[in-house]
Design a protein around this motif. Sequence first.
Motif, short mmCIF file in Angstrom:
data_model
loop_
_atom_site.label_atom_id
_atom_site.label_comp_id
_atom_site.label_asym_id
_atom_site.label_seq_id
_atom_site.Cartn_x
_atom_site.Cartn_y
_atom_site.Cartn_z
N MET A 1 0.84 -1.19 0.00
CA MET A 1 0.00 0.00 0.00
C MET A 1 0.88 1.24 0.00
O MET A 1 1.66 1.47 0.92
CB MET A 1 -0.90 0.01 1.24
CG MET A 1 -1.83 1.22 1.30
SD MET A 1 -2.84 1.24 2.80
CE MET A 1 -1.57 1.46 4.05
N ALA A 2 0.78 2.04 -1.06
CA ALA A 2 1.64 3.20 -1.20
C ALA A 2 1.01 4.48 -0.64
O ALA A 2 1.68 5.49 -0.54
CB ALA A 2 2.00 3.42 -2.67
N ILE A 3 -0.28 4.44 -0.31
CA ILE A 3 -0.95 5.64 0.20
C ILE A 3 -1.17 5.50 1.70
O ILE A 3 -1.92 4.62 2.14
CB ILE A 3 -2.31 5.86 -0.51
CG1 ILE A 3 -2.12 5.93 -2.01
CG2 ILE A 3 -2.96 7.13 0.02
CD1 ILE A 3 -1.25 7.07 -2.48
N TYR A 4 -0.51 6.33 2.47
CA TYR A 4 -0.71 6.36 3.91
C TYR A 4 -1.77 7.40 4.27
O TYR A 4 -1.81 8.48 3.67
CB TYR A 4 0.59 6.73 4.63
CG TYR A 4 1.55 5.59 4.87
CD1 TYR A 4 1.77 4.62 3.88
CD2 TYR A 4 2.23 5.48 6.07
CE1 TYR A 4 2.66 3.59 4.10
CE2 TYR A 4 3.13 4.45 6.30
CZ TYR A 4 3.34 3.50 5.31
OH TYR A 4 4.22 2.48 5.54
N THR A 5 -2.59 7.08 5.25
CA THR A 5 -3.50 8.08 5.79
C THR A 5 -2.69 9.08 6.61
O THR A 5 -1.51 8.86 6.92
CB THR A 5 -4.57 7.45 6.68
OG1 THR A 5 -3.92 6.88 7.84
CG2 THR A 5 -5.33 6.36 5.94
N LYS A 6 -3.33 10.16 6.98
CA LYS A 6 -2.66 11.17 7.79
C LYS A 6 -2.18 10.57 9.11
O LYS A 6 -1.05 10.82 9.56
CB LYS A 6 -3.62 12.33 8.06
CG LYS A 6 -3.02 13.50 8.79
CD LYS A 6 -4.03 14.64 8.89
CE LYS A 6 -3.43 15.87 9.57
NZ LYS A 6 -4.40 17.00 9.61
N GLU A 7 -3.02 9.74 9.72
CA GLU A 7 -2.69 9.13 11.01
C GLU A 7 -1.54 8.14 10.87
O GLU A 7 -0.63 8.07 11.72
CB GLU A 7 -3.92 8.46 11.60
CG GLU A 7 -5.02 9.40 12.03
CD GLU A 7 -5.77 10.02 10.84
OE1 GLU A 7 -5.75 9.42 9.73
OE2 GLU A 7 -6.38 11.09 11.02
N GLN A 8 -1.56 7.33 9.80
CA GLN A 8 -0.48 6.36 9.59
C GLN A 8 0.85 7.06 9.35
O GLN A 8 1.89 6.65 9.87
CB GLN A 8 -0.82 5.47 8.39
CG GLN A 8 -1.95 4.49 8.65
CD GLN A 8 -2.42 3.80 7.37
OE1 GLN A 8 -2.39 4.38 6.29
NE2 GLN A 8 -2.85 2.55 7.50
N ALA A 9 0.82 8.13 8.55
CA ALA A 9 2.04 8.88 8.28
C ALA A 9 2.59 9.51 9.56
O ALA A 9 3.80 9.49 9.82
CB ALA A 9 1.78 9.96 7.23
N GLN A 10 1.70 10.06 10.36
CA GLN A 10 2.11 10.71 11.61
C GLN A 10 2.76 9.70 12.55
O GLN A 10 3.79 9.99 13.16
CB GLN A 10 0.91 11.36 12.26
CG GLN A 10 1.23 12.34 13.36
CD GLN A 10 0.01 13.15 13.76
OE1 GLN A 10 -1.12 12.72 13.63
NE2 GLN A 10 0.25 14.37 14.23
N THR A 11 2.19 8.51 12.65
CA THR A 11 2.73 7.47 13.54
C THR A 11 4.13 7.05 13.10
O THR A 11 5.05 6.94 13.92
CB THR A 11 1.79 6.26 13.54
OG1 THR A 11 0.52 6.64 14.06
CG2 THR A 11 2.36 5.14 14.40
N LEU A 12 4.31 6.83 11.80
CA LEU A 12 5.61 6.41 11.30
C LEU A 12 6.67 7.50 11.49
O LEU A 12 7.79 7.23 11.93
CB LEU A 12 5.51 6.04 9.82
CG LEU A 12 6.82 5.61 9.15
CD1 LEU A 12 7.36 4.34 9.79
CD2 LEU A 12 6.65 5.42 7.66
#
Length: 443
Positions: A1-12
């Motif tokens: 999956m190449a598209i991260y949600t805002k929350e997923q990106a923030q966590t990483l």
Amino acid sequence: MAIYTKEQAQTLLKKVLSYSKADECEASLGGGDEGNVRYALNAVSTAGDVSSISLSVTSVYGKKAGSASINEFDDAALERVVRRSEELAQFAPENSEYMPMLGQSDFKESITYNANTAAMTPDSRAEMVGKSLAITKEAKLSAAGFLDNSTSFSAVMNSKGLFAYNKSTDVYFSVTTRNDAGTTSGYAARGFTDVSKLDTAAATRVATMKANASIGAKAIEPGKYTVILEPVAATYMLENMFRFDARSAEEGRSFLSKKGGGTRLGEQLMDPKVTIYSDPFNPDLPAGTWGGDGLPREKTMWIDKGVVKNLSYSRYWAQKKGVAPLPGPSNIIMEGGDATLEELIKSTERGILVSRLWYIRMVDPQSLLLTGLTRDGTFYIENGKIKFPVKNFRFNESPVIMLNNLEALGKQERSISVESYRSYLIPPMKIRDFTFSSLSDAV
């Protein structure tokens, strides 16, 4: 999956920054899903889907910075890329123009994402290309084209507390049509955020009309002519002008530089009909609401009724000059008039209709003198009517001079430059005394 949600990106990104030992650290994450179809000689030649994602980390010690990137995200890989960026920073020379990272800002939500475009599939792309090919075959022409759609995201976080995220979609289509003898050519290109606005059949009809109307092109003498530039041609002519950078202007390297020093800020540089601005919330050309340096982007007037209203300032140059930083344009919108292209033609006693320009090269950055060629449909106008196709020209012209010779503007359209894959809102324009310097044998 190449598209991260805002929350997923923030966590990483939070996890990445937790490994940092540098004075400052910034992590940028970006990725996308892209699909395309390419065709030539009226048949599909390639098609594909691509997913990609990458993480870049910049570590800073004092004014020394180092960057490293990676595309695997397990804990060991994340710590490894942070350590690598720190090692590179220790070896880097000091950057005298380095600016400390910014803290958190409240960035407005963009309108760059469209669910219709994100939902495109290989089948929907094939259907759209099929409609284009049907038009070309009916016109007894050969087509080469490209359809590309993408869904992408970008996110950035730094150790000062800044976090920004954006998700966007785009779809681009271009088609070139030629006759079997290769003596005529037509072209059309479209780009949108929302795929429901893209009509590949209608665009292809334009390209086939241009090609068939170009049969028997005549050579006429080069010289100064009134020209009508269609939006695609105007876009290619103007896009070299759209940086509006204060530093290059103040250092004497720009068309916005004033002889003897200073800039042309506040001067009447163009015809009063010229108004150019950027606005990330324009519904026909939305753009991101933040830049890579962490500055928010707002609606900004660059040229207002021909007067230079603003220049863009990087954070370093703004500090040096004692002014507020202003990011460069996120998109470019040029106001138009009410006339249709047909009405612009009808108002022309003697002139040339230019469908497209290409192979444009800079001759003189300070005057913005450009040279290039017409292509894909060039026509002679007499007494308000297209009389016959003409062979292509080489031109030598500056968009600044051109916009001082502006006679009329048509209705604004979204057009795309396939060289830069950027879209603009640009009207067709009627220009007097446009300089064609020689003839060209190219089709």
